[in-house]
Design a protein around this motif. Structure first.
Motif, PDB file in Angstrom:
ATOM      1  N   THR A 339      -2.580 -11.649 -70.073  1.00 38.95           N
ATOM      2  CA  THR A 339      -3.376 -12.282 -69.017  1.00 38.95           C
ATOM      3  C   THR A 339      -3.154 -11.658 -67.645  1.00 38.95           C
ATOM      4  OG1 THR A 339      -1.634 -13.928 -68.684  1.00 38.95           O
ATOM      5  CG2 THR A 339      -3.402 -14.492 -70.227  1.00 38.95           C
ATOM      6  N   GLY A 340      -2.038 -10.915 -67.484  1.00 36.56           N
ATOM      7  CA  GLY A 340      -1.729 -10.348 -66.177  1.00 36.56           C
ATOM      8  C   GLY A 340      -1.216 -11.382 -65.196  1.00 36.56           C
ATOM      9  N   LEU A 341      -0.705 -12.501 -65.712  1.00 34.59           N
ATOM     10  CA  LEU A 341      -0.225 -13.588 -64.854  1.00 34.59           C
ATOM     11  C   LEU A 341       1.278 -13.771 -65.037  1.00 34.59           C
ATOM     12  CD1 LEU A 341      -3.018 -16.185 -65.676  1.00 34.59           C
ATOM     13  CD2 LEU A 341      -2.807 -14.912 -63.539  1.00 34.59           C
ATOM     14  N   ASP A 342       1.916 -14.261 -63.978  1.00 36.55           N
ATOM     15  CA  ASP A 342       3.335 -14.620 -64.054  1.00 36.55           C
ATOM     16  C   ASP A 342       3.395 -16.073 -64.524  1.00 36.55           C
ATOM     17  OD1 ASP A 342       6.073 -14.074 -63.688  1.00 36.55           O
ATOM     18  OD2 ASP A 342       6.051 -15.212 -61.824  1.00 36.55           O
ATOM     19  N   ILE A 343       3.997 -16.312 -65.673  1.00 38.57           N
ATOM     20  CA  ILE A 343       3.933 -17.627 -66.318  1.00 38.57           C
ATOM     21  C   ILE A 343       5.291 -18.318 -66.274  1.00 38.57           C
ATOM     22  CG2 ILE A 343       3.387 -18.853 -68.447  1.00 38.57           C
ATOM     23  CD1 ILE A 343       1.692 -16.423 -69.264  1.00 38.57           C
ATOM     24  N   VAL A 481       7.583  -3.775 -61.645  1.00 36.96           N
ATOM     25  CA  VAL A 481       8.696  -2.829 -61.787  1.00 36.96           C
ATOM     26  C   VAL A 481       9.165  -2.857 -63.237  1.00 36.96           C
ATOM     27  CG1 VAL A 481      11.007  -2.210 -61.023  1.00 36.96           C
ATOM     28  CG2 VAL A 481       9.400  -3.224 -59.397  1.00 36.96           C
ATOM     29  N   ASN A 482       9.032  -1.701 -63.914  1.00 37.74           N
ATOM     30  CA  ASN A 482       9.419  -1.584 -65.319  1.00 37.74           C
ATOM     31  C   ASN A 482       8.767  -2.658 -66.179  1.00 37.74           C
ATOM     32  OD1 ASN A 482      11.158   0.580 -64.720  1.00 37.74           O
ATOM     33  ND2 ASN A 482      12.832  -0.814 -64.215  1.00 37.74           N
ATOM     34  N   GLY A 483       7.488  -2.897 -65.882  1.00 43.23           N
ATOM     35  CA  GLY A 483       6.734  -3.859 -66.677  1.00 43.23           C
ATOM     36  C   GLY A 483       6.962  -5.311 -66.294  1.00 43.23           C
ATOM     37  N   GLN A 484       7.863  -5.576 -65.333  1.00 43.14           N
ATOM     38  CA  GLN A 484       8.151  -6.945 -64.906  1.00 43.14           C
ATOM     39  C   GLN A 484       7.600  -7.181 -63.500  1.00 43.14           C
ATOM     40  OE1 GLN A 484       9.703  -9.259 -66.872  1.00 43.14           O
ATOM     41  NE2 GLN A 484       9.718  -7.724 -68.512  1.00 43.14           N
ATOM     42  N   ARG A 485       6.988  -8.359 -63.300  1.00 47.37           N
ATOM     43  CA  ARG A 485       6.445  -8.683 -61.984  1.00 47.37           C
ATOM     44  C   ARG A 485       7.569  -9.180 -61.078  1.00 47.37           C
ATOM     45  NH1 ARG A 485       1.298  -9.306 -61.096  1.00 47.37           N
ATOM     46  NH2 ARG A 485       1.464 -11.200 -59.885  1.00 47.37           N
ATOM     47  N   VAL A 486       7.734  -8.533 -59.913  1.00 44.84           N
ATOM     48  CA  VAL A 486       8.811  -8.864 -58.975  1.00 44.84           C
ATOM     49  C   VAL A 486       8.182  -9.381 -57.679  1.00 44.84           C
ATOM     50  CG1 VAL A 486      10.769  -7.964 -57.680  1.00 44.84           C
ATOM     51  CG2 VAL A 486      10.280  -7.079 -59.965  1.00 44.84           C
TER      52      VAL A 486
END
Length: 539
Positions: A339-343, A481-486
């Motif tokens: 989804t491209g969302l931070d869940i 960053v490295n696939g993680q949302r920061v």
């Protein structure tokens, strides 16, 4: 070796043979031969001479010529290859700058060293032509699936024969611990094709999400025909994957079409991906609905979406929590990628506790700041008031709509709220001045005293300092960053300044300082308006 009638035809035959072997244009081989013979002739007649060789494409005759170019009087640098207009008159009727004088010279005898040098030139040109041919052939195949045969393994990387070239499957692009032996057949995704000095480098992948998408395209005719579209893919290679699909034909079920009769289509993909479990999910324009689908098989009670932070909170029943999160967070991680969302996932109980904590905090704020009893403060919070600003500057009719609040009470509430806010502003202004904030920043329209204090604490003390800030430094944002949302915390984020508002503030500061011409900003905006007009008028 001399260029004689005995070996003239051999030149053409050699060129044809090399071109066939390397699968390149024979013309490129002949041009390489011409260059090598010209280089050999220069070593015989003089390196400063412009010696050119032309090989007849029909009979193989090699013609050696010396070329001299007519240049201006002050441009003569090489007397062996250049001459002035006056010097050219004996050779040309009306010489002018740029004309060439051609004289035929005798063919050269190629000694052992010269012949070896000529051979190296030809081989080098042939190699370059072969590399160009390989690059042109494979560059358009990036993003597709390719079949090959394993040649060898080097330090865990697999070298694959893909027909007219070699490709590399790096060890981190392999699924799990899969291993290959020489002559094994392999299917992989062409991730990248690069032109490098050592030749075109073709990089393969079996872990890329698009590999699975391309496999479905091969197995599901509706996807290939464009009736069904793959909107998003997320993979944990070798373990689990999620794929979102949509159908543009109401009579076709996108999920059913991808599963196939008795699961035949999806099983073909699963088999290629070493047993990777695949969740096929119907895509939906509504992000909340799409997220609920993406978290399957878990059931979702409620979804709370924060558009500014691009963050979403999902509330699930207690017994569904482990299913929603998945083993080692796999399910929620894949849903987030899809989804491209931070869940954030909460249980009903956790959400209830958090809401109660927020309610108590706001109640305490109103009790302390406005000197209210607990019941009245709770009444304000229950009616949707969250900050002192809302109480101070809301239309009085909204306060009067609260049961038990008359006009005098509403006026008193707003007066108290404004007094508190004014006292806080004075304190913030004094603190900002103590931190070194200058009047140019304090008096800048759009910044409150509290904002100036926050900026000064971070070292932004002048309007010049403020004008050098980036919009995301002020409003905050998200970085992958490295696939993680920061999360990037913004200096003015606590004051709910949006990215657009931050951009406007910074540009206004730059204009007031004379760093930016307002006319230039207007010019930049005009084409956008023109494009909108064109779209509206159908131009």
């Amino acid at each position: 070796m001399a260029i004689t009638s005995a070996n003239q035809l051999e030149l053409l035959q050699t060129a044809e043979a090399v071109a066939r072997e390397k699968m390149i244009d024979p013309e490129l081989v002949i041009e390489a031969m011409e260059d090598s013979l010209a280089r050999a002739a220069k070593s015989r007649y003089g390196a400063e001479m412009d010696i050119r060789v032309k090989i007849d494409r029909r009979n193989g005759n090699a013609t050696f010529t010396r070329v001299r170019t007519v240049v201006a009087d002050d441009e003569v640098e090489n007397y062996q290859a250049q001459l002035t207009v006056e010097q050219a008159r004996p050779y040309l009727d009306e010489p002018k700058v740029g004309d060439e004088i051609t004289d035929q010279v005798p063919p050269v005898e190629l000694g052992r060293i010269a012949a070896q040098s000529a051979k190296q030139v030809i081989l080098q040109r042939v190699r370059e032509a072969e590399r160009d041919r390989q690059y042109e052939e494979f560059k358009d195949r990036a993003g597709t699936i390719i079949n090959g045969i394993v040649k060898r393994e080097e330090y865990g990387n697999i070298i694959v024969d893909v027909g007219r070239g070699e490709a590399i499957l790096r060890r981190n692009e392999k699924i799990g611990r899969e291993s290959y032996r020489p002559n094994d057949r392999i299917r992989a995704y062409v991730k990248d094709v690069r032109r490098e000095n050592r030749g075109p480098q073709i990089f393969l992948s079996r872990t890329d999400p698009q590999f699975m998408a391309e496999l479905f395209k091969m197995e599901v005719p509706e996807i290939y025909d464009g009736v069904i579209e793959i909107k998003a893919v997320a993979r944990d290679p070798g373990s689990r994957a999620k794929i979102a699909v949509i159908s543009y034909d109401n009579s076709i079920d996108p999920v059913g079409a991808c599963v196939g009769m008795r699961g035949s289509r999806v099983q073909a993909v699963v088999g290629e991906l070493q047993g990777e479990k695949i969740d096929i999910i119907p895509w939906n324009e509504d992000q909340a609905t799409f997220l609920v689908n993406a978290l399957q098989p878990a059931e979702v009670s409620k979804v709370v979406f924060d558009e500014e932070a691009n963050k979403i909170e999902v509330v699930v029943p207690e017994e569904q929590l482990s299913l929603a999160i998945g083993r080692r967070g796999q399910n929620v991680r894949l849903a987030s990628q899809l989804t491209g969302l931070d869940i954030d996932i909460l249980t009903d109980e956790e959400e209830s506790k958090r809401r109660q904590a927020e309610f108590n905090a706001r109640t305490g704020l109103f009790m302390e700041a406005l000197d209210l009893d607990e019941f009245f403060a709770q009444l304000l919070v229950a009616e949707g008031f969250t900050t002192l600003d809302e109480v101070a500057y809301v239309d009085q009719d909204e306060l009067l709509s609260i049961e038990g609040v008359d006009e005098g009470t509403a006026e008193e509430l707003q007066a108290r709220a404004r007094d508190v806010l004014e006292a806080k502003s004075k304190a913030a202004l004094a603190a900002a001045r103590e931190l070194g904030a200058e009047d140019s920043l304090i008096e800048f329209d759009g910044l409150t005293p509290q904002m100036v204090e926050a900026l000064a604490k971070d070292g932004v003390k002048t309007l010049e300092d403020f004008a050098t800030c980036a919009d995301w430094e002020l409003a905050g944002g998200w970085t992958t960053v490295n696939g993680q949302r920061v999360k990037d915390e913004g200096l003015l984020e606590p004051f709910e300044v949006t990215l657009e508002e931050a951009q406007t503030l910074v540009m206004t500061a730059r204009v007031s300082l004379g760093w930016v011409d307002p006319a230039e900003l207007e010019t930049e905006e005009e084409p956008v308006e023109d494009e909108i007009d064109d779209e509206e008028t159908g131009a």
